[in-house]
Design a protein around this motif. Sequence first.
Motif, PDB file in Angstrom:
ATOM      1  N   TYR A   1       0.833  -1.276  -0.037  1.00  0.00           N
ATOM      2  CA  TYR A   1      -0.028   0.007  -0.055  1.00  0.00           C
ATOM      3  C   TYR A   1       0.879   1.172   0.078  1.00  0.00           C
ATOM      4  CZ  TYR A   1      -2.890   3.732   1.749  1.00  0.00           C
ATOM      5  OH  TYR A   1      -3.438   5.108   1.849  1.00  0.00           O
TER       6      TYR A   1
ATOM      7  N   LEU B   1       1.248   3.969  -3.100  1.00  0.00           N
ATOM      8  CA  LEU B   1       0.940   5.466  -2.852  1.00  0.00           C
ATOM      9  C   LEU B   1       1.865   6.173  -3.169  1.00  0.00           C
ATOM     10  CD1 LEU B   1      -0.972   7.550  -1.489  1.00  0.00           C
ATOM     11  CD2 LEU B   1       0.067   7.058   0.797  1.00  0.00           C
TER      12      LEU B   1
ATOM     13  N   THR C   1      -5.388  10.830  -5.494  1.00  0.00           N
ATOM     14  CA  THR C   1      -5.117   9.366  -4.282  1.00  0.00           C
ATOM     15  C   THR C   1      -6.079   9.529  -3.309  1.00  0.00           C
ATOM     16  OG1 THR C   1      -3.548  10.594  -3.166  1.00  0.00           O
ATOM     17  CG2 THR C   1      -2.576   9.369  -5.079  1.00  0.00           C
TER      18      THR C   1
ATOM     19  N   TYR D   1      -8.647   6.506  -2.624  1.00  0.00           N
ATOM     20  CA  TYR D   1      -8.885   5.881  -1.416  1.00  0.00           C
ATOM     21  C   TYR D   1     -10.215   5.959  -0.551  1.00  0.00           C
ATOM     22  CZ  TYR D   1      -7.415   4.315   3.289  1.00  0.00           C
ATOM     23  OH  TYR D   1      -7.442   3.545   4.594  1.00  0.00           O
TER      24      TYR D   1
ATOM     25  N   VAL E   1     -11.638   2.556  -0.766  1.00  0.00           N
ATOM     26  CA  VAL E   1     -11.090   1.245   0.175  1.00  0.00           C
ATOM     27  C   VAL E   1     -12.185   0.670   0.781  1.00  0.00           C
ATOM     28  CG1 VAL E   1      -9.336   0.645   1.859  1.00  0.00           C
ATOM     29  CG2 VAL E   1      -8.619   2.153   0.106  1.00  0.00           C
TER      30      VAL E   1
ATOM     31  N   LEU F   1      -4.547   2.084  -7.227  1.00  0.00           N
ATOM     32  CA  LEU F   1      -5.510   1.169  -7.240  1.00  0.00           C
ATOM     33  C   LEU F   1      -4.993  -0.252  -6.654  1.00  0.00           C
ATOM     34  CD1 LEU F   1      -7.930   1.523 -10.066  1.00  0.00           C
ATOM     35  CD2 LEU F   1      -8.629   1.697  -7.847  1.00  0.00           C
TER      36      LEU F   1
ATOM     37  N   CYS G   1      -4.716   0.196  -2.803  1.00  0.00           N
ATOM     38  CA  CYS G   1      -6.219   0.188  -2.336  1.00  0.00           C
ATOM     39  C   CYS G   1      -6.641  -0.968  -2.278  1.00  0.00           C
ATOM     40  CB  CYS G   1      -6.941   1.121  -3.135  1.00  0.00           C
ATOM     41  SG  CYS G   1      -6.763   2.756  -3.321  1.00  0.00           S
TER      42      CYS G   1
ATOM     43  N   ALA H   1      -7.377  -2.874   1.429  1.00  0.00           N
ATOM     44  CA  ALA H   1      -8.894  -3.555   1.531  1.00  0.00           C
ATOM     45  C   ALA H   1      -8.520  -4.835   2.004  1.00  0.00           C
ATOM     46  CB  ALA H   1      -9.678  -3.287   0.234  1.00  0.00           C
TER      47      ALA H   1
END
Length: 315
Positions: free
Chosen positions: A77, A81, A93, A97, A100, A154, A157, A161
Amino acid sequence: MNPLFPAHLAMLLWAVLIAVSFPAAAQVDRSLDAVVLTALRLLLSALLFLPFLLRRGLPSPRAAGAHLLLGSLLAIYFACLFEALKYTSATDTALLYALVPLFTLGAERLLLPAPSSLLRFIAMLPAAFGAMLIISQGGTAGAALFDYPHGVFLLGCVAMALYSPLSKRLAEGALQGRQPAEVAAWNMLAGAALLFLFCFSKGRAGDLLRLRLLDWCWILYLALFATLVTFALLHFAIGTIPPATVLSYSYLSTLLVAMAHWTLQSPSTLELLGGLLIVAGMVGLVGLSTRTPRCKPYSIQAQAKGLGQPVTVRK
């Protein structure tokens, strides 16, 4: 007292600490590599908890594997990022997010046997849309979702998640009996190790030598309150309330940051609408989490070898 109240109270504190972390992080020298700083934050957070970790003993090989898996999700992650931020704006971003918690709801369906989450999805949509309205007022979020920077983020994310549902699944298997702060600390230690490997491979670790005393003070603050405490609160809450509901508190952090900004500049109509949608969505999610479920207890059967013994969990 409702047994879910402490978990929601913990996440309210989490939302406040996350909101406060933004101005605190802005005090650190911005010319320093962000991946290096993140790895350092995770490492210091774990080291602050080291005496307790050593008193509890080293994790078993199965538990160590679980920590490495969860730590790798954190590393993915953060790496995604900061890679994305080289090419796109923080607004873009932040907008991505907002997806998420919705992705987390899907991950729950894959990793955790649970009743239908349609109502939670419906309750989450206003909060997600409200957060997007507020964030979009901070700049123009433009590019397509599937160009390089947005595609990279993505992927990050998706990793984030998966983190909370997988943490809950492993807490009922390889990490069963571990305290939330203990799990968080080992996860961060694993994530820090992987991020430092990434930094050394890219030749970025030299930024550590450029840190001033004031930078160290702010990083220590962030490591303790914005990293270790928030991860401990997160792991405490996901043991009681659904992971997607837990991560939805990030929308509340967005609202708190916006409200601090509104003390200096009057909000637009869209921002106010976004704030109301976040409040409405969060009230709906909290209400759904406190409803008495009508399903029977279920047993989680380990589908992966070595994940753990069947555990009966009451929903």
